[in-house]
Design an enzyme around this catalytic site. Sequence first.
Site, PDB file in Angstrom:
ATOM      1  N   HIS A 149      24.364  -5.845  -5.251  1.00  0.00           N
ATOM      2  CA  HIS A 149      22.933  -5.684  -5.026  1.00  0.00           C
ATOM      3  C   HIS A 149      22.162  -5.617  -6.344  1.00  0.00           C
ATOM      4  CE1 HIS A 149      24.855  -4.059  -1.393  1.00  0.00           C
ATOM      5  NE2 HIS A 149      23.757  -4.423  -0.734  1.00  0.00           N
ATOM      6  N   GLU A 165      22.515 -16.883   4.871  1.00  0.00           N
ATOM      7  CA  GLU A 165      21.655 -17.405   3.806  1.00  0.00           C
ATOM      8  C   GLU A 165      21.674 -18.929   3.782  1.00  0.00           C
ATOM      9  OE1 GLU A 165      22.054 -13.311   3.342  1.00  0.00           O
ATOM     10  OE2 GLU A 165      23.708 -14.767   3.423  1.00  0.00           O
TER      11      GLU A 165
END
Length: 337
Positions: free
Chosen positions: A129, A60
């Site tokens: 998540h 990321e």
Amino acid sequence: MARMTMIEAIRSALDISMGRDPKVVVFGEDVGYFGGVFRCTAGLQQKYGVTRCFDTPISELGIVGTAIGMAAYGLRPCVEIQFADYVYPAYDQIVSEAARIRYRSNGQFTCPIVVRMPTGGGIFGGQTHSQSPEALFTHVCGLKVVVPSNPRDAKGLLIASIEDPDPVIFLEPKRLYNGPFDGHHEQPVTPWSKHPLGDVDDGHFTVPLGKAEIRRQGSAVTVLTYGTMVHVAEAAARETGIDAEIIDLRTLLPLDLDCIVESVSKTGRCVVVHEATLTSGFGAELAALVQEHCFYHLEAPIARVTGWDTPYPHAQEWDYFPGPARVGEALVRTMEA
């Protein structure tokens, strides 16, 4: 007009933006050949090629750092972080670089990037998540933070974000991806289900950043909310029979303060609803602003309905979410205060 899910509306926004402007590039983990874990980018690589829509390593920090360099060079990257929970390695790049380029360069450079992220719970994804980190970004000067609640807004806001000259954090509520959603789901929405949710213009259009929308007119109490919780608040208002005015903020930064002040000054009461944890959540900022600007109009304390102050509880996911019952209780308490 076409009937679209939010996924389809986001894909349409990306397709139109890439077709109109060759400087728009889309990349992230699995977004190319596979079309993204939620299929938001399905077909874009086949249509525009591997130089316009491509896969990246699982990094990321690298995804966002590369996007910032591309933006400084003159491109308009729209990158996907596979889940909002994964953004933390890239947080320094977003805060220290993307948000500051305009100011550090005295306006010589801008950073027209969009960082798309699925946010919130509803798919039994557990602690890694399901987070709602919007408050981490609304604290940062130089960013814009967007949270759509329906397919039409998702498309119009995303196109506006891609065309904006500054960095935009675009948070996509996972529970709204496939719909329909009436505020009462007790089971996760299957990511690949196909259920039309809303009418969306086929072509290019924008929804302006920084403008809220009144989703439900009312005169008794103002509900300030965004994303999934717009639908939960609407369900609570229907079930309690309370004449609530529901404001869908849509853009958290910049915030449409005029809309908020006008509504709370009219109703005299305010309930703030969001999925993220209570302490230091964005609702705290909303409550402070309402107190500062509407104090002499208030007839009851400002109420907040939020997630728990705890690490995300996998097994208790549906108790963690503010549902219509919890929001309804807050509406009743506020009306009785």
